[in-house]
Enzyme design. Structure first.
Site, short mmCIF file in Angstrom:
data_model
loop_
_atom_site.label_atom_id
_atom_site.label_comp_id
_atom_site.label_asym_id
_atom_site.label_seq_id
_atom_site.Cartn_x
_atom_site.Cartn_y
_atom_site.Cartn_z
N ASP A 37 0.85 -1.19 0.00
CA ASP A 37 0.00 0.00 0.00
C ASP A 37 0.88 1.24 0.00
OD1 ASP A 37 -2.03 2.10 0.95
OD2 ASP A 37 -3.27 0.31 0.95
N TYR A 156 -13.74 7.06 -14.08
CA TYR A 156 -13.86 5.80 -13.34
C TYR A 156 -14.42 4.69 -14.22
CZ TYR A 156 -14.69 2.79 -9.27
OH TYR A 156 -14.67 1.76 -8.36
#
Length: 256
Positions: A37, A156
């Site tokens: 991450d 998106y």
């Protein structure tokens, strides 16, 4: 024996949400997991949480999924830490943008970089690590928005649709090369994760969840484990004949 005993999984976006839930599920069912991450501290915290329950199962590494050099370093770390990689869960992603006219170009590029470029980089650089440890499985997080468009989701929609078809291309590539590596995409709708916090826009989280649930035929917003169970299935050898497919986790939205 767990359902993924002996598997070695690399999970992006592992510090929270679907990445965290899936990593926890995979470790519970016997896999080693490396959580990657950009929030390296958050990834380490989740790894520590997993190791408290399932000692020695989890590792963590920092990764900006838009950076080619960081992908190379993170995968090399995971390969060494786990003794190989045979599951790749490309899960990191962001929302952003609105209509095609109202989305600025920088936002467009950022959404495509995090949501789509990252999947390309992950597949490109993980496959060579996965081949020696086959059978393997690549699982890419698309979205129901990768299959069904919205007027105010130009970037998106485009990014998640790219993930959908890229997953199929990767599946056919691996099959043609005889790699014994499968590639599939998952397509969640609204799931109760921290990403919903950014959608509230003046509403409470409870009000937002109630509003979103009205759009779902089953009448509820999904739980992270609803996605984690799909990831578990695709990571396991139970899905050994499933490749180039998409799994919709949408409460019936795509059936309308």
């Amino acid at each position: 024996m767990g359902r993924v005993e002996g598997k070695k999984a690399f999970v992006t976006g592992g510090a929270q949400g679907l990445g965290k839930a899936s990593a926890m599920m995979l470790a519970k069912e016997g896999a080693l997991v490396t959580l990657a991450d950009i929030n390296e501290k958050g990834a380490k915290s989740v790894a520590d949480e997993i190791n408290a329950k399932y000692p020695g199962k989890a590792f963590s590494v920092g990764l900006d999924v838009t950076r080619e050099d960081q992908w190379k370093a993170a995968l090399a770390f995971a390969d060494k830490a786990m003794g190989g990689i045979n599951v790749l869960f490309n899960n990191a992603g962001i929302g952003g943008g609105t209509t095609v006219e109202d989305t600025d170009f920088e936002t467009w590029k950022r959404v495509l970089a995090v949501d789509a470029d990252s999947v390309f980089l992950g597949c490109k650089y993980a496959i060579p690590y996965m081949v020696p440890h086959a059978p393997g499985s690549i699982i890419n997080t698309s979205s129901i928005a990768g299959l069904i468009a919205g007027h105010n989701m130009a970037a998106y929609n485009a990014a998640k649709a790219a993930v959908w078809l890229l997953s199929k291309s990767v599946a056919l590539h691996c099959a043609k090369r005889g790699y014994r590596i499968r590639s599939n995409s998952i397509h969640p709708t609204f799931i109760d994760t921290p990403i919903l916090d950014g959608m509230a826009r003046g509403m409470s989280k409870e009000e937002l969840v109630r509003k979103l649930a009205k759009q779902v035929p089953l009448g509820v917003v999904g739980d992270p484990d609803d996605v984690a169970y799909a990831v578990l299935y695709l990571a396991s050898d139970e899905s050994k004949f499933v490749t180039g497919s998409e799994i919709k986790i949408d409460g019936g939205i795509s059936a309308m």
